[in-house]
Design a protein around this motif. Structure first.
Motif, mmCIF file in Angstrom:
data_model
loop_
_atom_site.group_PDB
_atom_site.id
_atom_site.type_symbol
_atom_site.label_atom_id
_atom_site.label_comp_id
_atom_site.label_asym_id
_atom_site.label_seq_id
_atom_site.Cartn_x
_atom_site.Cartn_y
_atom_site.Cartn_z
ATOM 1 N N GLN A 58 0.825 -1.206 0.000
ATOM 2 C CA GLN A 58 0.000 0.000 0.000
ATOM 3 C C GLN A 58 0.864 1.263 0.000
ATOM 4 O O GLN A 58 0.582 2.213 -0.733
ATOM 5 N N SER A 99 -6.677 7.211 -1.706
ATOM 6 C CA SER A 99 -5.807 6.134 -1.237
ATOM 7 C C SER A 99 -5.509 6.275 0.250
ATOM 8 O O SER A 99 -5.456 5.279 0.982
ATOM 9 N N HIS A 114 -8.329 4.860 2.123
ATOM 10 C CA HIS A 114 -8.285 3.393 2.085
ATOM 11 C C HIS A 114 -7.200 2.850 3.011
ATOM 12 O O HIS A 114 -7.445 1.928 3.814
ATOM 13 N N ASN A 161 -7.474 0.641 6.559
ATOM 14 C CA ASN A 161 -6.823 -0.654 6.763
ATOM 15 C C ASN A 161 -5.974 -0.662 8.031
ATOM 16 O O ASN A 161 -5.964 -1.635 8.785
#
Length: 361
Positions: free
Chosen positions: A154, A175, A178, A182
């Motif tokens: 990532q 991003s 996201h 996570n």
């Protein structure tokens, strides 16, 4: 008439953006029927419709239907453009996402790797399409339990985006949302909060007006506070997110439903069971209308409300929720994870009811 078909498509897009998924599906299918009558099956004009239907079905938890649509996009794209084309690579990536949602991790990774090879051949390694696939591959690694590798991938994808697009870009913010989520889900709360706060700052600089993505950052930060036990802070940030979602997406959007359910969880932890149940009922009603009642996430929402009802001494109400949750997971063939907890709580509630005076005698 082609003009009518195009109008139906754009109406479907509008409804989908507003989370009016059933209405969006109707317009997409109407547009598809018109296009097929004009161009025949398998035309280029079908591709955006099929892809949007696939995305819509995934949002509703209709994962088999979503996969079927994206596979059709891939077949048509291969026939029209041949392997190595951008649209084929995009279609491969979308099929991979469907497999990922179905937890078919080996198939998902195979599609992502094939898409990655095409994107690198087309654009080289420093391109935002490459970063997008790396993000999806990282999700597979997380599901496999390979979290360190997933986070490393990532961060690599995020680095590519920063170099190619610049720091203040919508895709970088997306991003960060996201990645922050996570980190939060994996208990790395400080890392998650840092990414979410950075992304929120980018979004506010680019779009000073209120927008739905800002609401998602606020909700994500509230998730961190909830996980940290900072319940009053979590409530405050969920309420901020709720106001933005109501203004930008409407009262019946899936985001509004999720925030209401999260507020219910906060209230439950504060031992405010009656207020929590009210929020759960409001959030679940929206979830049922918008996303349908076939998704495993809906079963999880019912389970959370059932736990709250037990604590509020409404055991009969809890059993009603639990039975519906069991039915959803049974249809999906799910026998592990939250299903085990649901089954255990159901047995306990039924035992409590059987011990009540006058029951079972």
């Amino acid at each position: 008439d082609g003009t009518v078909g195009e109008a139906c498509f754009y109406l479907g897009l509008l409804y989908q953006e507003q989370d009016r998924l059933r209405e969006a599906e109707e317009k997409y299918l109407e547009s598809l029927r018109i296009l097929v009558s004009i161009h025949g099956e398998g035309s280029e004009a079908e591709l955006p419709l099929l892809a949007n239907l696939g995305s819509l079905y995934n949002s509703q938890g209709r994962l088999d239907d979503g996969l079927r649509m994206q596979k059709q996009v891939l077949r048509v794209s291969r026939r029209l453009y041949g392997d190595g084309h951008l649209k084929v690579a995009d279609a491969l990536s979308h099929v991979g996402v469907c497999f990922l949602k179905k937890k078919q991790l080996q198939k998902a990774m195979a599609k992502f790797e094939e898409a990655l090879e095409m994107f690198v051949a087309l654009y080289g390694e420093n391109h935002d399409t490459v970063a997008g696939v790396l993000m999806n591959m990282a999700a597979v690694l997380h599901y496999r339990g390979e979290s360190l590798e997933g986070f490393a991938m990532q961060e690599k994808a995020l680095g590519i985006q920063r170099r190619v697009l610049g720091s203040d870009h919508d895709d970088v913010a997306k991003s960060l949302l996201h990645v922050g989520g996570n980190y939060t889900q994996n208990g790395m709360l400080e890392e998650g909060l840092a990414r979410l706060e950075e992304g929120l700052g980018i979004k506010r600089r680019i779009h000073p007006e209120r927008n739905a993505t800002e609401g998602r950052f606020l909700s994500g930060i509230a998730d961190v506070y909830y996980a940290q036990g900072r319940l009053e802070d979590a409530l405050a940030w969920y309420h901020k997110a709720h106001r933005i979602f109501r203004k930008t997406l409407g009262r019946q959007s899936s985001e509004v439903g999720r925030v209401k359910r999260m507020v219910g969880l906060v209230l439950k932890r504060q031992d405010k069971f009656e207020e929590a149940i009210e929020k759960f009922e409001e959030g679940i009603a929206i979830q049922r209308r918008v996303e349908g009642d076939e998704h495993p996430d809906f079963a999880n929402s019912l389970y959370n409300m059932a736990m709250c009802k037990v604590l509020a001494e409404d055991v009969e109400g809890a059993v009603v929720c639990l039975k519906e949750a069991q039915s959803i997971l049974q249809k999906r063939g799910i026998s592990d994870g939250v299903r085990v907890e649901i089954d255990g709580l159901t047995v306990g509630c039924e035992l409590l009811l059987s011990l009540r005076p006058g029951v079972g005698r």
